[in-house]
Design a protein around this motif. Structure first.
Motif, PDB file in Angstrom:
ATOM      1  N   MET A   6       0.907  -1.159   0.230  1.00  0.00           N
ATOM      2  CA  MET A   6      -0.023   0.123  -0.209  1.00  0.00           C
ATOM      3  C   MET A   6       0.877   1.193   0.090  1.00  0.00           C
ATOM      4  O   MET A   6       0.511   2.299  -0.615  1.00  0.00           O
ATOM      5  CB  MET A   6      -0.850  -0.089   1.224  1.00  0.00           C
ATOM      6  N   GLU A   7       1.985   1.023   0.918  1.00  0.00           N
ATOM      7  CA  GLU A   7       2.831   2.308   0.689  1.00  0.00           C
ATOM      8  C   GLU A   7       3.525   2.551  -0.801  1.00  0.00           C
ATOM      9  O   GLU A   7       3.254   3.776  -1.085  1.00  0.00           O
ATOM     10  CB  GLU A   7       3.782   2.031   1.745  1.00  0.00           C
ATOM     11  N   ALA A   8       3.814   1.572  -1.337  1.00  0.00           N
ATOM     12  CA  ALA A   8       4.297   1.614  -2.865  1.00  0.00           C
ATOM     13  C   ALA A   8       3.378   2.523  -3.574  1.00  0.00           C
ATOM     14  O   ALA A   8       3.850   3.149  -4.575  1.00  0.00           O
ATOM     15  CB  ALA A   8       4.625   0.355  -3.418  1.00  0.00           C
ATOM     16  N   GLU A   9       2.065   2.022  -3.496  1.00  0.00           N
ATOM     17  CA  GLU A   9       1.012   2.591  -4.365  1.00  0.00           C
ATOM     18  C   GLU A   9       0.853   4.069  -3.898  1.00  0.00           C
ATOM     19  O   GLU A   9       0.702   5.013  -4.887  1.00  0.00           O
ATOM     20  CB  GLU A   9      -0.231   1.985  -4.066  1.00  0.00           C
ATOM     21  N   CYS A  10       0.931   4.545  -2.518  1.00  0.00           N
ATOM     22  CA  CYS A  10       0.924   5.895  -2.265  1.00  0.00           C
ATOM     23  C   CYS A  10       2.225   6.752  -2.816  1.00  0.00           C
ATOM     24  O   CYS A  10       1.828   7.714  -3.327  1.00  0.00           O
ATOM     25  CB  CYS A  10       0.930   5.967  -0.783  1.00  0.00           C
ATOM     26  N   GLN A  11       3.325   5.839  -2.799  1.00  0.00           N
ATOM     27  CA  GLN A  11       4.487   6.805  -3.359  1.00  0.00           C
ATOM     28  C   GLN A  11       4.357   6.973  -4.838  1.00  0.00           C
ATOM     29  O   GLN A  11       4.714   8.139  -5.532  1.00  0.00           O
ATOM     30  CB  GLN A  11       5.761   5.861  -3.105  1.00  0.00           C
ATOM     31  N   ALA A  12       3.616   6.128  -5.668  1.00  0.00           N
ATOM     32  CA  ALA A  12       3.463   6.190  -7.021  1.00  0.00           C
ATOM     33  C   ALA A  12       2.373   7.214  -7.111  1.00  0.00           C
ATOM     34  O   ALA A  12       2.390   8.231  -8.289  1.00  0.00           O
ATOM     35  CB  ALA A  12       2.768   4.905  -7.600  1.00  0.00           C
ATOM     36  N   LEU A  13       1.263   7.643  -6.257  1.00  0.00           N
ATOM     37  CA  LEU A  13       0.490   8.695  -6.330  1.00  0.00           C
ATOM     38  C   LEU A  13       1.225  10.009  -6.231  1.00  0.00           C
ATOM     39  O   LEU A  13       0.871  11.055  -6.568  1.00  0.00           O
ATOM     40  CB  LEU A  13      -0.807   8.222  -5.226  1.00  0.00           C
ATOM     41  N   ILE A  14       2.128   9.926  -5.255  1.00  0.00           N
ATOM     42  CA  ILE A  14       2.727  11.101  -4.819  1.00  0.00           C
ATOM     43  C   ILE A  14       3.731  11.713  -6.130  1.00  0.00           C
ATOM     44  O   ILE A  14       3.819  13.106  -6.273  1.00  0.00           O
ATOM     45  CB  ILE A  14       3.563  10.852  -3.548  1.00  0.00           C
ATOM     46  N   GLU A  15       4.208  10.720  -6.894  1.00  0.00           N
ATOM     47  CA  GLU A  15       4.987  11.171  -7.825  1.00  0.00           C
ATOM     48  C   GLU A  15       4.159  11.838  -8.995  1.00  0.00           C
ATOM     49  O   GLU A  15       4.763  12.839  -9.558  1.00  0.00           O
ATOM     50  CB  GLU A  15       5.779   9.701  -8.632  1.00  0.00           C
ATOM     51  N   ILE A  16       3.060  11.467  -9.016  1.00  0.00           N
ATOM     52  CA  ILE A  16       2.108  12.109 -10.078  1.00  0.00           C
ATOM     53  C   ILE A  16       1.745  13.402  -9.566  1.00  0.00           C
ATOM     54  O   ILE A  16       1.885  14.325 -10.300  1.00  0.00           O
ATOM     55  CB  ILE A  16       0.738  11.411 -10.321  1.00  0.00           C
ATOM     56  N   PHE A  17       1.322  13.632  -8.292  1.00  0.00           N
ATOM     57  CA  PHE A  17       1.313  14.890  -7.421  1.00  0.00           C
ATOM     58  C   PHE A  17       2.450  15.863  -7.689  1.00  0.00           C
ATOM     59  O   PHE A  17       2.307  17.049  -7.884  1.00  0.00           O
ATOM     60  CB  PHE A  17       0.758  14.840  -6.218  1.00  0.00           C
ATOM     61  N   ASP A  18       3.845  15.242  -7.582  1.00  0.00           N
ATOM     62  CA  ASP A  18       4.733  15.964  -7.517  1.00  0.00           C
ATOM     63  C   ASP A  18       5.034  16.634  -8.771  1.00  0.00           C
ATOM     64  O   ASP A  18       5.578  17.839  -9.227  1.00  0.00           O
ATOM     65  CB  ASP A  18       6.152  15.113  -7.377  1.00  0.00           C
ATOM     66  N   ARG A  19       4.490  15.812 -10.070  1.00  0.00           N
ATOM     67  CA  ARG A  19       4.844  16.337 -11.356  1.00  0.00           C
ATOM     68  C   ARG A  19       3.735  17.606 -11.814  1.00  0.00           C
ATOM     69  O   ARG A  19       4.175  18.412 -12.546  1.00  0.00           O
ATOM     70  CB  ARG A  19       4.521  15.168 -12.441  1.00  0.00           C
TER      71      ARG A  19
ATOM     72  N   ARG B 298      -2.370   6.643 -15.101  1.00  0.00           N
ATOM     73  CA  ARG B 298      -2.752   4.999 -14.528  1.00  0.00           C
ATOM     74  C   ARG B 298      -1.882   4.805 -13.265  1.00  0.00           C
ATOM     75  O   ARG B 298      -0.758   4.978 -13.466  1.00  0.00           O
ATOM     76  CB  ARG B 298      -2.924   4.147 -15.674  1.00  0.00           C
ATOM     77  N   ILE B 299      -2.484   4.168 -12.248  1.00  0.00           N
ATOM     78  CA  ILE B 299      -1.796   3.600 -11.075  1.00  0.00           C
ATOM     79  C   ILE B 299      -2.140   2.107 -10.814  1.00  0.00           C
ATOM     80  O   ILE B 299      -3.300   2.255 -10.691  1.00  0.00           O
ATOM     81  CB  ILE B 299      -1.827   4.649  -9.787  1.00  0.00           C
ATOM     82  N   ALA B 300      -1.388   1.154 -10.778  1.00  0.00           N
ATOM     83  CA  ALA B 300      -1.825  -0.017 -10.203  1.00  0.00           C
ATOM     84  C   ALA B 300      -2.178   0.111  -8.571  1.00  0.00           C
ATOM     85  O   ALA B 300      -1.148   0.295  -8.026  1.00  0.00           O
ATOM     86  CB  ALA B 300      -0.959  -1.075 -10.613  1.00  0.00           C
ATOM     87  N   TYR B 301      -3.380   0.103  -8.177  1.00  0.00           N
ATOM     88  CA  TYR B 301      -3.964   0.266  -6.897  1.00  0.00           C
ATOM     89  C   TYR B 301      -4.433  -1.098  -6.309  1.00  0.00           C
ATOM     90  O   TYR B 301      -5.452  -1.036  -5.526  1.00  0.00           O
ATOM     91  CB  TYR B 301      -4.930   1.420  -7.157  1.00  0.00           C
ATOM     92  N   GLU B 302      -3.896  -1.998  -6.678  1.00  0.00           N
ATOM     93  CA  GLU B 302      -4.612  -3.512  -6.276  1.00  0.00           C
ATOM     94  C   GLU B 302      -4.574  -3.563  -4.485  1.00  0.00           C
ATOM     95  O   GLU B 302      -5.778  -3.896  -4.106  1.00  0.00           O
ATOM     96  CB  GLU B 302      -3.737  -4.662  -6.722  1.00  0.00           C
ATOM     97  N   ASN B 303      -3.701  -3.111  -3.824  1.00  0.00           N
ATOM     98  CA  ASN B 303      -3.766  -3.427  -2.455  1.00  0.00           C
ATOM     99  C   ASN B 303      -4.829  -2.475  -1.673  1.00  0.00           C
ATOM    100  O   ASN B 303      -5.374  -2.790  -0.832  1.00  0.00           O
ATOM    101  CB  ASN B 303      -2.215  -3.178  -1.792  1.00  0.00           C
ATOM    102  N   HIS B 304      -4.798  -1.052  -2.378  1.00  0.00           N
ATOM    103  CA  HIS B 304      -5.914  -0.570  -1.624  1.00  0.00           C
ATOM    104  C   HIS B 304      -7.407  -0.793  -1.985  1.00  0.00           C
ATOM    105  O   HIS B 304      -8.217  -0.931  -1.215  1.00  0.00           O
ATOM    106  CB  HIS B 304      -5.692   1.241  -2.151  1.00  0.00           C
TER     107      HIS B 304
END
Length: 276
Positions: free
Chosen positions: A1-14, A251-257
């Motif tokens: 779940m934390e890895a998915e959060c980091q992928a989301l934060i990377e998009i926000f950063d952009r 797109r983000i793989a968000y399976e665990n959430h």
């Protein structure tokens, strides 16, 4: 779940979106505030959409319906104090329910004012409030009435939207990527699709797709949309519909959430909305 959060934060950063993380919620924090016995309910801080609601100059600490969400606000205390206290925003807390009712085997959310942010959707000066027919989860009719009484004197229109008992929150069945375009599950609305969306272009999903959170994406601006997908729901229906309207899909793989009951919109909550 934390890895998915980091992928989301990377998009926000952009997109130059500043991201704040909550404190870690611990057994000690929960026990000190609610008592040792409360720990049997569990607690979580995975989905910041639900315990707070920011609309206009109002920062509202909500009253979630489920016992395992009641301690959650402890993790937001420092964040809200640092960000909200120095401003002119109105910092409001909802009435607290009697905790004995929350743990009663015959519990129903309809005995008190319950609101969860996944049920709240801001559309300019209109706020939609979802209330599931499920008596134990999500927002209640009394919660809707409390929010209406707070916001309507400020010039908002607050409308209740009833959804089927199989759905937890309004944002499971409805998303608004831009004015005039909505993603929704028509079969989820007990009283039909809200009239607010008359004349809009609708990207429709099935109940099964909605339950696997096809609608729970996050618009960054009118031209960019973050979409979660998982092993069951690949997001293709929504992506194709958005791209037909010229909206870029990230797109983000968000399976665990998703396995835990939430997706992209559930994971975050805006403190400041900048309008162009």
């Amino acid at each position: 779940m934390e890895a998915e959060c980091q992928a989301l934060i990377e998009i926000f950063d952009r997109f130059d979106v500043t991201v704040y993380r909550t404190e870690e919620l611990t057994d000690e924090m929960v026990a000190a505030n609610f008592g040792e016995k409360w720990l049997v309910n569990g607690y979580m801080t995975s989905y910041s959409r639900d315990p707070i609601f920011v609309v206009g100059d109002n920062v509202i600490e909500l009253a979630p319906g489920a016992p395992n969400r009641r301690a959650e606000l402890l993790a937001y205390r420092k964040l809200l104090y640092d960000r909200v206290e120095p401003t002119s925003a109105k910092w409001v807390q909802m009435p607290m329910a009697d905790a004995r009712n929350l743990t009663d085997p015959e519990y129903t959310k309809e005995t008190h004012a319950a609101l969860e942010g996944g049920d709240l959707l801001v559309l300019g000066k209109t706020v939609l409030v979802g209330t599931s027919l499920n008596p134990k989860v999500g927002s209640s009719a009394l919660g809707f009435e409390w929010l209406r009484d707070l916001l309507e004197p400020q010039g908002y229109t607050v409308e209740r939207v009833r959804i089927g008992e199989e759905f937890l929150h309004l944002d499971v069945v409805l998303s608004v990527p831009r004015d005039g375009v909505a993603i929704l599950c028509p079969d989820a609305f007990v009283d039909g699709i809200p009239s607010y969306f008359d004349g809009w272009d609708l990207i429709e999903v099935t109940k099964d797709q909605a339950q696997f959170l096809a609608c729970n994406g996050m618009p960054l601006d009118p031209d960019n949309y973050i979409l979660g997908y998982n092993d069951v729901e690949d997001g293709s229906t929504v992506q194709e519909g958005l791209e037909e309207h010229g909206i870029t899909v990230h797109r983000i793989a968000y399976e665990n959430h998703t396995e835990d009951g939430g997706s992209i919109r559930c994971t975050c909550h805006p403190l400041v909305r900048e309008l162009s």
